[in-house]
Write a protein that holds these residues in place. Structure first.
Motif, short mmCIF file in Angstrom:
data_model
loop_
_atom_site.label_atom_id
_atom_site.label_comp_id
_atom_site.label_asym_id
_atom_site.label_seq_id
_atom_site.Cartn_x
_atom_site.Cartn_y
_atom_site.Cartn_z
N THR A 3 27.68 22.34 59.48
CA THR A 3 26.48 21.58 59.84
C THR A 3 26.79 20.09 59.76
OG1 THR A 3 25.77 21.63 57.57
CG2 THR A 3 24.92 23.34 58.99
N ALA A 4 25.93 19.31 60.37
CA ALA A 4 26.14 17.86 60.37
C ALA A 4 26.14 17.31 58.96
CB ALA A 4 25.04 17.20 61.20
N VAL A 5 25.36 17.95 58.08
CA VAL A 5 25.25 17.46 56.71
C VAL A 5 26.60 17.51 56.01
CG1 VAL A 5 24.21 17.97 54.49
CG2 VAL A 5 22.83 18.03 56.53
N GLN A 7 29.48 17.10 57.39
CA GLN A 7 30.45 16.18 57.97
C GLN A 7 30.13 14.73 57.68
OE1 GLN A 7 30.55 17.12 62.10
NE2 GLN A 7 30.76 19.29 61.70
N ILE A 8 28.90 14.43 57.38
CA ILE A 8 28.51 13.04 57.15
C ILE A 8 28.23 12.86 55.66
CG2 ILE A 8 26.90 11.22 57.78
CD1 ILE A 8 26.26 12.94 60.27
N PRO A 9 28.92 11.95 55.00
CA PRO A 9 28.61 11.75 53.58
C PRO A 9 27.23 11.14 53.38
CG PRO A 9 30.24 10.18 54.33
CD PRO A 9 30.04 11.14 55.44
N VAL A 57 18.07 16.76 50.97
CA VAL A 57 18.98 17.68 51.63
C VAL A 57 20.31 17.76 50.88
CG1 VAL A 57 20.28 18.03 53.74
CG2 VAL A 57 17.89 17.44 53.86
N TYR A 58 20.78 16.62 50.35
CA TYR A 58 22.12 16.62 49.75
C TYR A 58 22.13 17.08 48.30
CZ TYR A 58 24.35 14.33 53.68
OH TYR A 58 24.87 14.06 54.90
#
Lengths: 110, 166
Positions: A3-5, A7-9, A57-58
């Motif tokens: 998911t995009a989450v 890949q992006i810190p 989310v994180y």
């Protein structure tokens, strides 16, 4: 499929949010038109909402409390913009030459 | 660089440039249009964060309602014919304050160790979000409804046409 989450810190979102918030602060402090000040406040609220949702989310995958707070931020922003524009309309009607310039409506009573 | 990163940087560029437009252009209507652009960029962030519901709400409330209210307000106050009100005399100070703030925030973000792996990333479906909102968050939700009702009535009362007693 990541998911995009993944890949992006998290920092990237915090960076953008900090920049948007500071731009909002600059707008509130430097603008003189009441509606533009209101729009800058909207920018700041949005930056805060992005922060809430990113943290939810994180770091809070089960309860996602931040996401609920994001929804409430949007609700409050909607209420705020409606009321503030009502007040601006009122000031405009009572003080027609001020052109929404907050420097000219500095007194509390007229 | 993955696709998600490219999308993220494009969205970041879009929302930051549009936000700069909001706080710098002298024309209020242009600023409002820039605001819509910036808010749509933020909606894109929500999609990247897999929070589709918030993205939808963002587009509906901000892109739809708030932007429309602001544009209506501008039209009712004759915003188009107004002389553009430039930044106040205190703008260098404002620049200083917001510059200091952004430096402070960015160093704070950089010097903190954030959780590297998100762990069990469960995608939050709209169903779950709805049931949580109406179970655990019922009281805040109802309070928010009350706030909206009060704001609605207040806006009508404040901006209604009645003559000011002199």
């Amino acid at each position: 499929m990541e998911t995009a989450v993944e890949q992006i810190p998290l920092e990237n979102f915090l960076f953008v949010s900090a920049i948007l918030f500071s731009l909002g602060v600059y707008g509130v402090l430097s603008r003189r038109n009441a509606v533009q000040i209101l729009m800058s406040v909207e920018l700041m609220l949005n930056a805060v909402a992005v922060n809430f949702v990113a943290f939810a989310v994180y770091t809070d995958g089960e309860l996602f409390r931040g996401m609920i707070f994001g929804i409430f931020v949007i609700i409050i922003a909607a209420a705020e913009v409606g009321l503030a524009l009502g007040i601006i309309l009122r000031v405009f009607r009572n003080r027609p030459g001020t052109a929404g310039n907050v420097d000219e409506v500095a007194e509390l009573k007229w | 660089m993955t696709v998600a990163e490219v999308v993220f940087y494009l969205l970041a560029l879009l929302s930051v440039i549009a936000a700069v437009g909001v706080v710098t252009v002298p024309n209020v209507v242009h600023a409002a249009l820039f605001l819509i652009l910036s808010l749509l960029g933020v909606a894109g962030f929500y999609i990247l964060l897999s929070s589709e519901f918030l993205a939808l709400v963002q587009v509906l409330i901000y892109g739809g309602a708030v932007a429309t209210i602001i544009l209506f307000g501008l039209m009712l106050t004759g915003g188009r014919d107004l002389p553009a009100v430039g930044p106040g005399a205190q703008w260098p100070l404002a620049l200083l304050v917001s510059g200091a703030l952004v430096v402070l925030l960015l160093t704070a973000v950089l010097n903190t160790t954030w959780p590297r792996d998100a762990g069990e990333m469960t995608l939050i479906s709209i169903n779950t979000l709805g049931s949580v909102l109406f179970r655990e968050w019922l009281l805040p939700f109802e309070l928010a409804s009350l706030v909206l009702l009060v704001a609605l009535i207040g806006a009508v009362v404040i901006s209604s046409q009645e003559e000011r007693e002199s």
